[in-house]
Every structure is written in structure tokens, then in C-alpha cells.
Enzyme design. Sequence first.
Site, PDB file in Angstrom:
ATOM      1  N   GLY A  18       0.796  -1.224   0.000  1.00 35.27           N
ATOM      2  CA  GLY A  18       0.000   0.000   0.000  1.00 35.27           C
ATOM      3  C   GLY A  18       0.830   1.276   0.000  1.00 35.27           C
ATOM      4  O   GLY A  18       1.804   1.413  -0.749  1.00 35.27           O
ATOM      5  N   ASP A  61       6.182  -5.732  14.755  1.00 35.87           N
ATOM      6  CA  ASP A  61       4.781  -5.524  15.125  1.00 35.87           C
ATOM      7  C   ASP A  61       4.752  -4.212  15.881  1.00 35.87           C
ATOM      8  O   ASP A  61       5.237  -4.125  17.014  1.00 35.87           O
ATOM      9  CB  ASP A  61       4.282  -6.679  16.015  1.00 35.87           C
ATOM     10  CG  ASP A  61       2.865  -6.427  16.525  1.00 35.87           C
ATOM     11  OD1 ASP A  61       2.291  -5.350  16.252  1.00 35.87           O
ATOM     12  OD2 ASP A  61       2.333  -7.316  17.212  1.00 35.87           O
ATOM     13  N   ASN A  84       3.843   4.563   9.418  1.00 34.19           N
ATOM     14  CA  ASN A  84       2.776   4.406   8.424  1.00 34.19           C
ATOM     15  C   ASN A  84       1.862   3.213   8.703  1.00 34.19           C
ATOM     16  O   ASN A  84       0.691   3.234   8.303  1.00 34.19           O
ATOM     17  CB  ASN A  84       3.433   4.276   7.038  1.00 34.19           C
ATOM     18  CG  ASN A  84       2.504   3.675   6.004  1.00 34.19           C
ATOM     19  OD1 ASN A  84       1.621   4.358   5.480  1.00 34.19           O
ATOM     20  ND2 ASN A  84       2.660   2.383   5.730  1.00 34.19           N
ATOM     21  N   TYR A 148     -11.509   4.106  14.215  1.00 34.14           N
ATOM     22  CA  TYR A 148     -10.469   4.644  13.322  1.00 34.14           C
ATOM     23  C   TYR A 148     -10.384   6.171  13.444  1.00 34.14           C
ATOM     24  O   TYR A 148      -9.290   6.735  13.518  1.00 34.14           O
ATOM     25  CB  TYR A 148     -10.802   4.215  11.890  1.00 34.14           C
ATOM     26  CG  TYR A 148      -9.755   4.536  10.854  1.00 34.14           C
ATOM     27  CD1 TYR A 148      -8.522   3.884  10.845  1.00 34.14           C
ATOM     28  CD2 TYR A 148     -10.011   5.461   9.841  1.00 34.14           C
ATOM     29  CE1 TYR A 148      -7.572   4.165   9.867  1.00 34.14           C
ATOM     30  CE2 TYR A 148      -9.069   5.739   8.859  1.00 34.14           C
ATOM     31  CZ  TYR A 148      -7.860   5.090   8.877  1.00 34.14           C
ATOM     32  OH  TYR A 148      -6.921   5.373   7.907  1.00 34.14           O
ATOM     33  N   LYS A 152      -6.992   8.073  14.619  1.00 38.92           N
ATOM     34  CA  LYS A 152      -6.264   8.996  13.740  1.00 38.92           C
ATOM     35  C   LYS A 152      -6.256  10.421  14.310  1.00 38.92           C
ATOM     36  O   LYS A 152      -5.302  11.173  14.095  1.00 38.92           O
ATOM     37  CB  LYS A 152      -6.844   8.954  12.326  1.00 38.92           C
ATOM     38  CG  LYS A 152      -6.582   7.621  11.610  1.00 38.92           C
ATOM     39  CD  LYS A 152      -5.094   7.285  11.526  1.00 38.92           C
ATOM     40  CE  LYS A 152      -4.801   6.091  10.660  1.00 38.92           C
ATOM     41  NZ  LYS A 152      -3.353   5.734  10.611  1.00 38.92           N
ATOM     42  N   ILE A 183      -7.347   6.311  -0.500  1.00 33.43           N
ATOM     43  CA  ILE A 183      -6.357   5.970  -1.528  1.00 33.43           C
ATOM     44  C   ILE A 183      -6.541   4.486  -1.829  1.00 33.43           C
ATOM     45  O   ILE A 183      -6.609   3.685  -0.867  1.00 33.43           O
ATOM     46  CB  ILE A 183      -4.910   6.191  -1.003  1.00 33.43           C
ATOM     47  CG1 ILE A 183      -4.749   7.541  -0.285  1.00 33.43           C
ATOM     48  CG2 ILE A 183      -3.908   6.025  -2.149  1.00 33.43           C
ATOM     49  CD1 ILE A 183      -4.862   8.768  -1.135  1.00 33.43           C
ATOM     50  N   THR A 185      -5.682   1.218  -1.925  1.00 29.60           N
ATOM     51  CA  THR A 185      -4.643   0.276  -1.493  1.00 29.60           C
ATOM     52  C   THR A 185      -5.367  -0.941  -0.913  1.00 29.60           C
ATOM     53  O   THR A 185      -6.595  -0.919  -0.765  1.00 29.60           O
ATOM     54  CB  THR A 185      -3.784   0.892  -0.375  1.00 29.60           C
ATOM     55  OG1 THR A 185      -4.620   1.035   0.781  1.00 29.60           O
ATOM     56  CG2 THR A 185      -3.181   2.229  -0.758  1.00 29.60           C
ATOM     57  N   PRO A 186      -4.621  -1.972  -0.508  1.00 32.02           N
ATOM     58  CA  PRO A 186      -5.284  -3.143   0.098  1.00 32.02           C
ATOM     59  C   PRO A 186      -6.162  -2.805   1.302  1.00 32.02           C
ATOM     60  O   PRO A 186      -7.138  -3.496   1.581  1.00 32.02           O
ATOM     61  CB  PRO A 186      -4.105  -4.037   0.494  1.00 32.02           C
ATOM     62  CG  PRO A 186      -3.043  -3.719  -0.516  1.00 32.02           C
ATOM     63  CD  PRO A 186      -3.186  -2.240  -0.786  1.00 32.02           C
TER      64      PRO A 186
HETATM   65  P1  NAD Z   1      -2.350  -1.487   3.760  1.00 30.64           P
HETATM   66  O1  NAD Z   1      -3.258  -2.422   4.481  1.00 30.64           O
HETATM   67  O2  NAD Z   1      -2.217  -1.588   2.289  1.00 30.64           O
HETATM   68  O3  NAD Z   1      -0.882  -1.536   4.381  1.00 30.64           O
HETATM   69  C1  NAD Z   1      -0.676  -1.511   5.758  1.00 30.64           C
HETATM   70  C2  NAD Z   1       0.646  -2.178   6.042  1.00 30.64           C
HETATM   71  O4  NAD Z   1       0.828  -2.163   7.474  1.00 30.64           O
HETATM   72  C3  NAD Z   1       0.678  -3.646   5.611  1.00 30.64           C
HETATM   73  O5  NAD Z   1       1.895  -3.933   4.952  1.00 30.64           O
HETATM   74  C4  NAD Z   1       0.543  -4.403   6.909  1.00 30.64           C
HETATM   75  O6  NAD Z   1       1.175  -5.683   6.888  1.00 30.64           O
HETATM   76  C5  NAD Z   1       1.212  -3.453   7.881  1.00 30.64           C
HETATM   77  N1  NAD Z   1       0.795  -3.675   9.259  1.00 30.64           N
HETATM   78  C6  NAD Z   1      -0.454  -3.878   9.725  1.00 30.64           C
HETATM   79  N2  NAD Z   1      -0.419  -4.067  11.060  1.00 30.64           N
HETATM   80  C7  NAD Z   1       0.879  -3.985  11.431  1.00 30.64           C
HETATM   81  C8  NAD Z   1       1.551  -4.086  12.677  1.00 30.64           C
HETATM   82  N3  NAD Z   1       0.896  -4.361  13.813  1.00 30.64           N
HETATM   83  N4  NAD Z   1       2.891  -3.913  12.705  1.00 30.64           N
HETATM   84  C9  NAD Z   1       3.587  -3.653  11.556  1.00 30.64           C
HETATM   85  N5  NAD Z   1       3.004  -3.571  10.349  1.00 30.64           N
HETATM   86  C10 NAD Z   1       1.664  -3.719  10.292  1.00 30.64           C
HETATM   87  O7  NAD Z   1      -2.843  -0.009   4.167  1.00 30.64           O
HETATM   88  P2  NAD Z   1      -2.508   1.424   3.520  1.00 30.64           P
HETATM   89  O8  NAD Z   1      -3.693   1.910   2.797  1.00 30.64           O
HETATM   90  O9  NAD Z   1      -1.210   1.378   2.831  1.00 30.64           O
HETATM   91  O10 NAD Z   1      -2.414   2.295   4.848  1.00 30.64           O
HETATM   92  C11 NAD Z   1      -1.193   2.770   5.358  1.00 30.64           C
HETATM   93  C12 NAD Z   1      -1.497   3.855   6.381  1.00 30.64           C
HETATM   94  O11 NAD Z   1      -2.202   4.927   5.755  1.00 30.64           O
HETATM   95  C13 NAD Z   1      -2.383   3.395   7.539  1.00 30.64           C
HETATM   96  O12 NAD Z   1      -1.948   4.007   8.734  1.00 30.64           O
HETATM   97  C14 NAD Z   1      -3.740   3.915   7.141  1.00 30.64           C
HETATM   98  O13 NAD Z   1      -4.591   4.107   8.252  1.00 30.64           O
HETATM   99  C15 NAD Z   1      -3.370   5.226   6.475  1.00 30.64           C
HETATM  100  N6  NAD Z   1      -4.379   5.742   5.570  1.00 30.64           N
HETATM  101  C16 NAD Z   1      -4.770   5.021   4.493  1.00 30.64           C
HETATM  102  C17 NAD Z   1      -5.747   5.542   3.663  1.00 30.64           C
HETATM  103  C18 NAD Z   1      -6.230   4.808   2.459  1.00 30.64           C
HETATM  104  O14 NAD Z   1      -7.294   5.177   1.930  1.00 30.64           O
HETATM  105  N7  NAD Z   1      -5.520   3.791   1.966  1.00 30.64           N
HETATM  106  C19 NAD Z   1      -6.321   6.781   3.952  1.00 30.64           C
HETATM  107  C20 NAD Z   1      -5.912   7.487   5.059  1.00 30.64           C
HETATM  108  C21 NAD Z   1      -4.921   6.956   5.870  1.00 30.64           C
END
Ligand code: NAD
Length: 248
Positions: A18, A61, A84, A148, A152, A183, A185-186
Site C-alpha cells: 500500500g 509488530d 505508516n 479509526y 487517527k 487511496i 490500497t489493500p
Molecule cells: P495497507 O493495508 O495496504 O498496508 C498496511 C501495512 O501495514 C501492511 O503492509 C501491513 O502488513 C502493515 N501492518 C499492519 N499491522 C501492522 C503491525 N501491527 N505492525 C507492523 N506492520 C503492520 O494499508 P494502507 O492503505 O497502505 O495504509 C497505510 C497507512 O495509511 C495506515 O496508517 C492507514 O490508516 C493510512 N491511511 C490510508 C488511507 C487509504 O485510503 N488507503 C487513507 C488514510 C490513511
Amino acid sequence: MTGRLSGKRAFVTGGASGLGEAIVRRYVAEGASVVIADIDAATGAALANELGAKTRFVSLDVSSEESWLAALATCDAIDVLVNNAGITTLGSIEEVTLDQFRHEFDVDVVGVFLGCKHVIPKMRPQGGSIINMSSMTGVRAQANLAAYNAAKAAVTHLTKSCALHFAQQKYDIRCNSVHPGAIHTPIIDKVLAQSDDPEALYAFFVSSHPIGRLGKPEEIAAICVYLASDESAFATGAEFRVDGGSTI
Ligand code: NAD
């Protein structure tokens, strides 16, 4: 790419997929060396392998202090920490259970707290930049994201507290939060999978962005390059919203 991060040593949590993956790829392209820290060892190690000598994978973790200390012990110095890693629990105040709420906070808030706290010895001698991934929902709440939203919002304010402390202590460490809109992403697929009506939820995501679409991971990586680079030397404690206008 212009080598904007040449010589920087970065540590990116949730770097395996992501937004984290996009940040890692862009940081490497801009000349940084990057530690990919993630709970998903298979995906993280494969990415490190693909990107070559400038990257390596470490298991982490973020909700565990022991895990943070072990991961950071593998690093000499860190110039850029991107907190992140995160999860998203879908549900209103009536739907979310206490266990789900606690788990959301363990990963999204405790994880950021531990990173900000324990990176200091690795960053203080040479200075650096901490980038905490919040969300547009840390600014503007939504009824179906109670846990959430709260997590945040906590990240947003923890960031400001860290920024003030570092400034008062005259540490050359900056701390800012990034607030993406939705965004693709997964994590979005995981949220849609929790919904009774994924199509309606996806349409809601799109309609909540005045720009009329979801964002791309590269659009978040771009702001993270600015914040990691010396170009952002005067920015600290700030909220960087990259959200297609959704918080206007
Ligand atoms: P994602 O699920 O694609 O990736 C998250 C990553 O974090 C994964 O690789 C996962 O293995 C890792 N992860 C999860 N729990 C973990 C832990 N306990 N320790 C270490 N690693 C861990 O998500 P994303 O969309 O890439 O989100 C990344 C960040 O951006 C997050 O904090 C999310 O809340 C934030 N965010 C995402 C969006 C969106 O729409 N995608 C919007 C706003 C904020």
C-alpha cells in the site's frame, strides 16, 4: 528523480504494501536507504529483495514495545521515520466492540507512540524527520469509523505534542502528520470486505472527494518525500492534507 533524499537513512513501518510500499519505492528512487519494517515478513522481504542493496527488511509488530526495540537495535542511525503501519476497523459506536477498539488503538496509536519515543536516540545526534500517517478522518469524522476516527485524531495530536517537545528541547527533529483521503490500497479492499454493501461504500468514498476520485499511493509518497527532505526544514507539528478536497 532528483536525489532529493540522497544519503538519508529511512525506516518505514507498514512498508510492505500500500502507501508504505509506494513510499519505500519513491524513497529509494530519490537516493535514500530504507529499512522496510512490517508484520508481513513474506511481502516485506520480497520487496526488499526486489529493490536491492539500498533496502532491507526487518520484522516489526508496531503494537509491541519489545518488537520495536529489537527492530531499532538493527539500525545505527535513522534520519527519517515514517510511522505508516495501520489498520482500519469499520463500524459505528454501536457496532464496534471493545476488543476491536483496543486493537485499533494498539496498532494505530500505540504503534506511533512507540516509534516516536524509541527512535529519538537513533535520530537525535544528527537530527531528522518523523512522519506520522493520520488520515482525513483524523480531521473530519465519519459515523461508520468510530474507532479509526478516534485513533487517527489521537495521532494528529500526539504529532503536535512531539513536535513541541523536540523544539523545546532544541532537538533537530521535526514531527508532522499526513492526512490522506481514500487511496486505493489493500486497506480499502479490507474495509469494503467488512461492509454489507461494498459498492455503495465505494461510491460514498468517491463522492466524499470533491476532486471526484480516490487518490493514488504515489500522491501520498510525494508529500512524504518533501517531509523527509531538508526542503521541509521549517515544517513541524503541521497537518499535511492530501485528500482530494475532502476536508474542505
Ligand atoms: P495497507 O493495508 O495496504 O498496508 C498496511 C501495512 O501495514 C501492511 O503492509 C501491513 O502488513 C502493515 N501492518 C499492519 N499491522 C501492522 C503491525 N501491527 N505492525 C507492523 N506492520 C503492520 O494499508 P494502507 O492503505 O497502505 O495504509 C497505510 C497507512 O495509511 C495506515 O496508517 C492507514 O490508516 C493510512 N491511511 C490510508 C488511507 C487509504 O485510503 N488507503 C487513507 C488514510 C490513511
